[in-house]
Design an enzyme around this catalytic site. Structure first.
Site, mmCIF file in Angstrom:
data_model
loop_
_atom_site.group_PDB
_atom_site.id
_atom_site.type_symbol
_atom_site.label_atom_id
_atom_site.label_comp_id
_atom_site.label_asym_id
_atom_site.label_seq_id
_atom_site.Cartn_x
_atom_site.Cartn_y
_atom_site.Cartn_z
ATOM 1 C CG ASP A 181 0.215 -7.862 -3.497
ATOM 2 O OD1 ASP A 181 -0.263 -6.719 -3.337
ATOM 3 O OD2 ASP A 181 1.429 -8.107 -3.394
ATOM 4 C CG HIS A 253 1.165 -5.225 -0.847
ATOM 5 N ND1 HIS A 253 1.088 -4.874 -2.172
ATOM 6 C CD2 HIS A 253 2.327 -4.707 -0.391
ATOM 7 C CE1 HIS A 253 2.177 -4.175 -2.503
ATOM 8 N NE2 HIS A 253 2.939 -4.065 -1.436
ATOM 9 C CD GLU A 316 5.851 -1.787 -2.613
ATOM 10 O OE1 GLU A 316 6.640 -1.394 -3.466
ATOM 11 O OE2 GLU A 316 4.925 -2.595 -2.871
HETATM 12 C C1 ACM Z 1 8.570 -5.536 -2.943
HETATM 13 O O1 ACM Z 1 9.150 -5.561 -4.053
HETATM 14 N N1 ACM Z 1 7.524 -4.754 -2.762
HETATM 15 C C2 ACM Z 1 9.014 -6.353 -1.837
#
Ligand code: ACM
Length: 522
Positions: A181, A253, A316
């Site tokens: 991440d 990410h 995201e």
């Molecule tokens: C997530 O909680 N961003 C999958």
């Protein structure tokens, strides 16, 4: 028959408790098992030896009166994970058609013994009765997962082993491992050493719920899992019938990767590995060399993780960098796409095509629906249930990870006031237990695409293994029941009754769960 619940979690499909005398495990007990079920029997023998010091004989067959017998089921059972278990004063019989069913039979049998059966060192001078009962059991869903984020904070291998062991006692069969991440890349990749040399290190972490202006904690965080450690963990999990699902995030990410290899990103000067939480703008670019990189990484990941599924994130990925970048904009036009969402969809499809050549199925968070879903993708519905509904309607499989019920990084109390800092609040055990994974909106055919249920442990506010256990348990005891037990499972008071006994098992194993004191009657 007795109406006192059998103290088994998750609740079996059919279970009867007998009034009759218990089975007594002694130093003279014999274990018998055919070759196919030998490894489950062996696990039981090791557990018994650890807790009692008795090395029980393991035989193919025996007429001994005092025996625990494993048999291949004569009638066909529902699936490989199904088993039957009969415990009487005369002996114990576990039947299954496969090692995983026998393993789950053992897990249920252990829960009929005193909690001391889970001890890590022998308990001399105690009796070992197992409650007399008859059980026929099979899981409701084939995918019963728990996700652990090892990027934001990472856990020592031994802590993960303990965690997986306890998960397997709850008949969880997928450990989804969030390895990369913005705040850290935690997997050794031989071809790209900077991923860990640079990407696994951050100088500090933002304090509390704050922003960077409020300052960091000054504590460097660095570390990763070597490929040898990963192989060891995969084997350890496999012995407990747990698949490890690796997650390699794309296209967002990606800040830790791009910090290590700036040519994969979109800025002249890459941002460093992030020290703050929240959604970041750093994305991979969509140049051919980036896909070469990703495929090289996935080649190593596939070699390490034998599970047929591989998770590519997809969540995201906000698009300001793609919007501003001339190469990306020209790429969207050249591909005949409408916008950045469609480019992300194209990106994921490219990776799915690659994974198909390696016999791997792609899993992604529900954002992979935006701009068009890759044809064979499995969707993890995390922003509520809508993603699962949409995927199932399109004929794709979905796993329900719904944040209001299954995000165990939210605190267990109504408010965070008396709880350790958490990202949100108000996710009680009762709420987790109340979850029904098949959305009412789906018809019977669509509902078949809901293949499972998964709990999430994001670790922004979980820096240690003991905090991980505090946030995980006993809620995972509840979500394991949602995943395993039939739709018409017993109500919450019945679960709490069984949980009282179950917590002693966690105590014996030194699992630092949160005591559910709000349910204790004054
Ligand atoms: C997530 O909680 N961003 C999958």
């Amino acid at each position: 028959m007795s109406s006192t619940p059998l103290p088994i979690i998750p609740q079996p499909k059919r279970a009867q408790r007998f009034e009759g005398p218990a089975f007594n495990l002694t130093a003279d007990t014999v274990i018998t098992a055919p070759t196919e079920l030998h490894s489950a029997a062996q696990r039981l023998a090791v557990r018994i030896e650890t807790a009692t010091h008795w090395k029980l004989p393991m035989l193919e067959s025996s007429d001994a009166a005092n025996r625990i017998e494993f048999q291949m089921a004569k009638a066909s059972l529902e699936n490989n994970e199904a088993y039957t278990l009969k415990v009487t004063a005369e002996g114990v019989l576990i039947t299954a058609t496969h090692g995983s069913g026998a393993f789950y039979g053992v897990q249920s049998l252990l829960q009929l013994f005193p909690a001391a059966i889970y001890d890590a060192q022998p308990r001399p001078n105690i009796e070992w009765p197992a409650i007399a009962a008859e059980i026929e059991d099979a899981p409701r869903f084939p995918w019963r997962g728990v996700m652990l984020d090892s990027s934001r904070y990472f856990q020592p291998v031994d802590a993960i082993k303990k965690y997986i062991d306890v998960l397997s006692q709850h008949k969880i069969n997928v450990f989804h491992w969030h390895l990369v991440d913005d705040q850290g890349w935690r997997l050794e990749i031989k071809k790209y050493p900077k991923l860990t040399e640079i990407g696994s290190k951050r100088p500090e972490t933002i304090s509390g719920h704050g922003t960077l202006e409020l300052g960091g904690d000054g504590q460097p965080i660095e570390g990763f899992y070597s490929q040898d450690e990963v192989r060891d963990l995969v084997a350890y999990a496999s012995q407990r019938h747990v698949h490890i699902l690796p997650e390699i995030e794309m296209p967002g990410h990606a800040q830790a990767v791009v910090a290590a290899y700036p040519e994969l990103g979109l800025l002249d000067e890459a941002k460093p590995v992030s020290c703050i939480w929240g959604i970041h703008e750093t994305l991979f670019n969509t140049k051919p060399a980036t896909f070469d990189f990703i495929k090289d990484v996935l080649d190593e990941v596939i070699t390490l993780f034998p599970f047929e599924y591989l998770h590519v994130g997809g969540d995201e990925a906000i698009k300001p960098q793609w919007k501003k970048d001339p190469y990306t904009q020209a790429h969207i036009k050249a591909l005949g796409l409408k916008d950045e969402d469609e480019l992300q969809s194209w990106f994921i499809r490219e990776i799915e095509t690659f994974l198909q050549t390696k016999n791997r199925k792609l899993v992604g968070w529900d954002e992979i629906l935006e701009g068009g879903l890759a044809p064979g993708a499995t969707v993890m519905s995390w922003r509520g249930i809508e993603g699962g509904i949409e995927a199932a309607r399109q004929g794709n499989d979905a796993i329900m990870c719904a944040n209001p019920y299954l995000y165990f990084d939210y605190s267990q109390a109504e408010t965070n006031e008396n709880e350790p800092l958490a990202i949100r609040d108000n996710l009680s055990i009762e709420k987790a237990h109340s979850y029904e994974p098949i959305p009412a909106e789906l018809n019977e055919e669509q509902a078949k695409h809901i293949i499972g249920v998964q709990s999430q442990l994001w670790t922004e506010y979980i820096a240690t293994p003991s905090r991980l256990e505090y946030m995980s348990f006993p809620r995972i005891c509840a979500s394991a029941e949602v995943a395993w037990s039939p739709r018409e499972r017993p109500d919450f008071p019945h679960f709490l009754n069984r949980l009282c006994t179950h917590l002693r098992r966690l105590d014996v194993q030194d699992v630092r769960y949160r005591a559910p004191l709000e349910y204790v009657k004054a």
